[in-house]
Design a protein around this motif. Sequence first.
Motif, short mmCIF file in Angstrom:
data_model
loop_
_atom_site.label_atom_id
_atom_site.label_comp_id
_atom_site.label_asym_id
_atom_site.label_seq_id
_atom_site.Cartn_x
_atom_site.Cartn_y
_atom_site.Cartn_z
N GLU A 7 0.84 -1.19 0.00
CA GLU A 7 0.00 0.00 0.00
C GLU A 7 0.87 1.24 0.00
O GLU A 7 1.81 1.35 0.78
N PHE A 8 0.56 2.16 -0.92
CA PHE A 8 1.26 3.44 -0.89
C PHE A 8 0.87 4.19 0.35
O PHE A 8 -0.27 4.14 0.80
N ASN A 9 1.83 4.88 0.92
CA ASN A 9 1.59 5.65 2.13
C ASN A 9 0.84 6.92 1.76
O ASN A 9 1.35 7.78 1.07
N LYS A 10 -0.40 7.02 2.21
CA LYS A 10 -1.22 8.17 1.87
C LYS A 10 -1.05 9.32 2.87
O LYS A 10 -1.48 10.42 2.64
N GLU A 11 -0.43 9.02 4.01
CA GLU A 11 -0.15 10.05 4.99
C GLU A 11 1.31 10.46 4.85
O GLU A 11 2.12 9.70 4.33
N GLU A 12 1.63 11.63 5.31
CA GLU A 12 3.01 12.08 5.23
C GLU A 12 3.77 11.59 6.45
O GLU A 12 3.79 12.24 7.48
N GLU A 13 4.35 10.42 6.31
CA GLU A 13 5.16 9.87 7.39
C GLU A 13 6.62 10.15 7.07
O GLU A 13 7.15 9.68 6.07
N GLU A 89 11.25 -3.74 -7.80
CA GLU A 89 10.96 -2.94 -9.00
C GLU A 89 9.57 -3.28 -9.54
O GLU A 89 8.80 -2.38 -9.90
N GLU A 90 9.22 -4.55 -9.57
CA GLU A 90 7.91 -4.97 -10.06
C GLU A 90 6.79 -4.43 -9.15
O GLU A 90 5.78 -3.90 -9.63
N VAL A 91 6.97 -4.53 -7.84
CA VAL A 91 5.96 -4.04 -6.89
C VAL A 91 5.79 -2.53 -7.02
O VAL A 91 4.68 -2.03 -7.10
N VAL A 92 6.90 -1.80 -7.06
CA VAL A 92 6.84 -0.34 -7.16
C VAL A 92 6.16 0.08 -8.47
O VAL A 92 5.29 0.94 -8.48
N ASN A 93 6.55 -0.54 -9.58
CA ASN A 93 5.95 -0.20 -10.87
C ASN A 93 4.45 -0.48 -10.87
O ASN A 93 3.66 0.32 -11.38
N THR A 94 4.04 -1.61 -10.30
CA THR A 94 2.61 -1.96 -10.22
C THR A 94 1.86 -0.94 -9.37
O THR A 94 0.79 -0.47 -9.74
N GLN A 95 2.44 -0.58 -8.23
CA GLN A 95 1.79 0.37 -7.34
C GLN A 95 1.71 1.76 -7.97
O GLN A 95 0.71 2.46 -7.80
N MET A 96 2.76 2.16 -8.68
CA MET A 96 2.76 3.48 -9.34
C MET A 96 1.67 3.50 -10.42
O MET A 96 0.97 4.50 -10.55
N ASP A 97 1.54 2.42 -11.17
CA ASP A 97 0.50 2.35 -12.20
C ASP A 97 -0.89 2.43 -11.57
O ASP A 97 -1.75 3.16 -12.06
N ASP A 98 -1.10 1.69 -10.47
CA ASP A 98 -2.39 1.72 -9.78
C ASP A 98 -2.67 3.10 -9.19
O ASP A 98 -3.79 3.58 -9.21
N TYR A 99 -1.64 3.75 -8.66
CA TYR A 99 -1.78 5.06 -8.04
C TYR A 99 -2.14 6.13 -9.07
O TYR A 99 -2.97 7.00 -8.83
N ASP A 100 -1.54 6.02 -10.28
CA ASP A 100 -1.82 6.99 -11.34
C ASP A 100 -3.25 6.89 -11.85
O ASP A 100 -3.81 7.86 -12.33
N GLU A 101 -3.83 5.70 -11.76
CA GLU A 101 -5.21 5.50 -12.24
C GLU A 101 -6.14 6.05 -11.23
O GLU A 101 -7.02 6.66 -11.20
#
Length: 101
Positions: A7-13, A89-101
Amino acid sequence: MSEENTEFNKEEELLTLYDEDGSEVLYRKMLEFYHPDFDKNYVILAEEGNFSDEEEDIELIPMINVPDEDGDGGKFLPVETDDEWDMIEEVVNTQMDDYDE
């Protein structure tokens, strides 16, 4: 690939870490996940000063998160194997793609 809790961190930690010179550096926790194939917790950090320009690429710093016995605090270790780097790298790329959508 096994399912991991990501899960991307949605709070500023923000975390204060020390560089090799002993200077304090402020990092933002961008992503935190556990991967069962490696049985490790990972954290993806970005230096806080790198968020000034939206057009600029942000350097992400993956670390292995090893909590202390109490589950509080702990330490970060560097990622050393190519298999882990590929997985991250695979996890980050997948999460970045999901986050952009």
